[in-house]
Design an enzyme around this catalytic site. Sequence first.
Site, PDB file in Angstrom:
ATOM      1  N   HIS A 154      -0.914  13.245 -86.730  1.00  0.00           N
ATOM      2  CA  HIS A 154      -2.097  13.401 -87.593  1.00  0.00           C
ATOM      3  C   HIS A 154      -2.541  14.861 -87.718  1.00  0.00           C
ATOM      4  O   HIS A 154      -3.422  15.163 -88.523  1.00  0.00           O
ATOM      5  CB  HIS A 154      -3.274  12.571 -87.061  1.00  0.00           C
ATOM      6  CG  HIS A 154      -3.041  11.091 -87.107  1.00  0.00           C
ATOM      7  ND1 HIS A 154      -2.762  10.414 -88.265  1.00  0.00           N
ATOM      8  CD2 HIS A 154      -3.026  10.148 -86.119  1.00  0.00           C
ATOM      9  CE1 HIS A 154      -2.592   9.122 -87.996  1.00  0.00           C
ATOM     10  NE2 HIS A 154      -2.744   8.932 -86.698  1.00  0.00           N
ATOM     11  N   ASP A 190       5.050   5.048 -86.512  1.00  0.00           N
ATOM     12  CA  ASP A 190       3.757   4.743 -85.902  1.00  0.00           C
ATOM     13  C   ASP A 190       3.010   3.787 -86.856  1.00  0.00           C
ATOM     14  O   ASP A 190       3.267   3.761 -88.060  1.00  0.00           O
ATOM     15  CB  ASP A 190       2.968   6.050 -85.726  1.00  0.00           C
ATOM     16  CG  ASP A 190       1.653   5.873 -84.986  1.00  0.00           C
ATOM     17  OD1 ASP A 190       1.648   6.094 -83.757  1.00  0.00           O
ATOM     18  OD2 ASP A 190       0.630   5.521 -85.619  1.00  0.00           O
ATOM     19  N   HIS A 192       0.052   4.090 -87.886  1.00  0.00           N
ATOM     20  CA  HIS A 192      -0.766   4.885 -88.807  1.00  0.00           C
ATOM     21  C   HIS A 192       0.101   5.874 -89.587  1.00  0.00           C
ATOM     22  O   HIS A 192       1.090   6.390 -89.061  1.00  0.00           O
ATOM     23  CB  HIS A 192      -1.833   5.666 -88.028  1.00  0.00           C
ATOM     24  CG  HIS A 192      -2.693   4.820 -87.138  1.00  0.00           C
ATOM     25  ND1 HIS A 192      -2.405   4.614 -85.792  1.00  0.00           N
ATOM     26  CD2 HIS A 192      -3.822   4.120 -87.393  1.00  0.00           C
ATOM     27  CE1 HIS A 192      -3.327   3.831 -85.264  1.00  0.00           C
ATOM     28  NE2 HIS A 192      -4.203   3.506 -86.207  1.00  0.00           N
ATOM     29  N   ASP A 279       2.121   1.382 -81.472  1.00  0.00           N
ATOM     30  CA  ASP A 279       0.893   0.690 -81.894  1.00  0.00           C
ATOM     31  C   ASP A 279       1.142  -0.321 -83.018  1.00  0.00           C
ATOM     32  O   ASP A 279       0.194  -0.944 -83.509  1.00  0.00           O
ATOM     33  CB  ASP A 279      -0.236   1.672 -82.267  1.00  0.00           C
ATOM     34  CG  ASP A 279       0.211   2.853 -83.095  1.00  0.00           C
ATOM     35  OD1 ASP A 279       1.368   2.874 -83.537  1.00  0.00           O
ATOM     36  OD2 ASP A 279      -0.617   3.767 -83.296  1.00  0.00           O
TER      37      ASP A 279
HETATM   38  N1  Q9C Z   1     -12.386   2.761 -85.650  1.00  0.00           N
HETATM   39  C1  Q9C Z   1      -2.303   7.675 -83.330  1.00  0.00           C
HETATM   40  O1  Q9C Z   1      -1.878   6.550 -83.248  1.00  0.00           O
HETATM   41  N2  Q9C Z   1      -9.268   6.271 -84.595  1.00  0.00           N
HETATM   42  N3  Q9C Z   1      -3.565   7.927 -83.700  1.00  0.00           N
HETATM   43  C2  Q9C Z   1      -9.553   5.172 -85.436  1.00  0.00           C
HETATM   44  C3  Q9C Z   1     -11.049   3.267 -85.770  1.00  0.00           C
HETATM   45  C4  Q9C Z   1      -8.123   7.049 -84.930  1.00  0.00           C
HETATM   46  C5  Q9C Z   1      -4.485   6.870 -84.019  1.00  0.00           C
HETATM   47  C6  Q9C Z   1     -10.914   4.631 -85.135  1.00  0.00           C
HETATM   48  C7  Q9C Z   1      -6.823   6.368 -84.662  1.00  0.00           C
HETATM   49  C8  Q9C Z   1      -5.750   7.412 -84.544  1.00  0.00           C
HETATM   50  C9  Q9C Z   1      -1.455   8.846 -82.964  1.00  0.00           C
HETATM   51 ZN    ZN Z   2      -0.934   5.346 -84.552  1.00  0.00          ZN
END
Ligand code: Q9C
Ligand code: ZN
Length: 336
Positions: A154, A190, A192, A279
């Site tokens: 990210h 991933d 995301h 994830d």
């Molecule tokens: N309420 C990775 O998997 N937070 N990052 C979301 C939702 C961010 C995930 C909050 C999630 C980032 C590397």
């Molecule tokens: Zn992620």
Amino acid sequence: MISFFDERQLRHAPLRELHNGAWTPYAECADRARNIRDAIGTPAPARDFGMAPIEAVHDADYLAFLKGAHAAWRAALREDDAIAYTWPVVRRRKLSLERIDARLGQYSFDASTPIAEGTWDGAYWSAQTALTALDAVLAGARTAFALCRPPGHHAGADYLGGYCYLNNAAIAAQHAHAAGAGPVAILDVDYHHGNGTQDIFEARGDIFFASIHADPVTDYPFYWGHADETGSGDGAGTTLNIPMPRGTRIDAYLAALDTALARINDWGARLLVLSFGADTFSGDPISHFAIETEDFATIGARIAALGLPTAIIMEGGYAVGDLGGNVARFLSGFPD
Ligand code: Q9C
Ligand code: ZN
């Protein structure tokens, strides 16, 4: 499989994050790395490639900010971890602002990515772990695993977010490209979308970026990862986004994976940097796919069948108790 992890990565330990309007324990916790480490045997420590390969991806002003942010926060008599409360959004331009609050907003895009005392050290060694795995691949290993943490996908050239500070996969890919090992493709699996990686390479035609992820219509990071983002300028056509609905199971996932792998193959990639997040697991506490533990071996084997030298870079995965097993299963799909 040869794997790498550096204990100095554990120095990064934020206390809490702003999650859905409330403070919650930090999901990207150091125990994630310990759980994976203990499941994969004895990973070797990182070698130190210094700042040059990091500076090849990230802007100098961003790196100076990141290195000094926590000390500046303390100098402003703040407690705990540094976190932004205002963002420039449409007024985002290069300003040399002094206030730590101005700088935190300038260089971040969310409030779930605090800067703690050990964040610079942890992020630095996470990037070195990625470089060490990439170097093993350049030296002839078919596959190498970098237990990166904090994750990276990210983070853009000049911003942090999504638990990410330095973009480990982008740093590794750029390093491989500079070493003449290309054409280099990055595949991001991933849950995301890897917005930072996409931003870094989307205007370049010499590094391919493909991502399979939760549809940003419903899921973080919302503003990137839509199917119509296909690259720009010299990079037109070298970005591939495959958004998938919540509830996605292994059959639909493998169909999307085959599409991405065919594109990477057709483009002529010679080396693969794989951003791997666990994830996508059905039991992940912040994600919504339905990939099961045994499916990870199938996904790994399908990617391995591409036949490319591959540096596997750890990204997300927050079901801490199941994490090591899921990662080990994924890695088992690859030849040594
Ligand atoms: N309420 C990775 O998997 N937070 N990052 C979301 C939702 C961010 C995930 C909050 C999630 C980032 C590397
Ligand atoms: Zn992620």
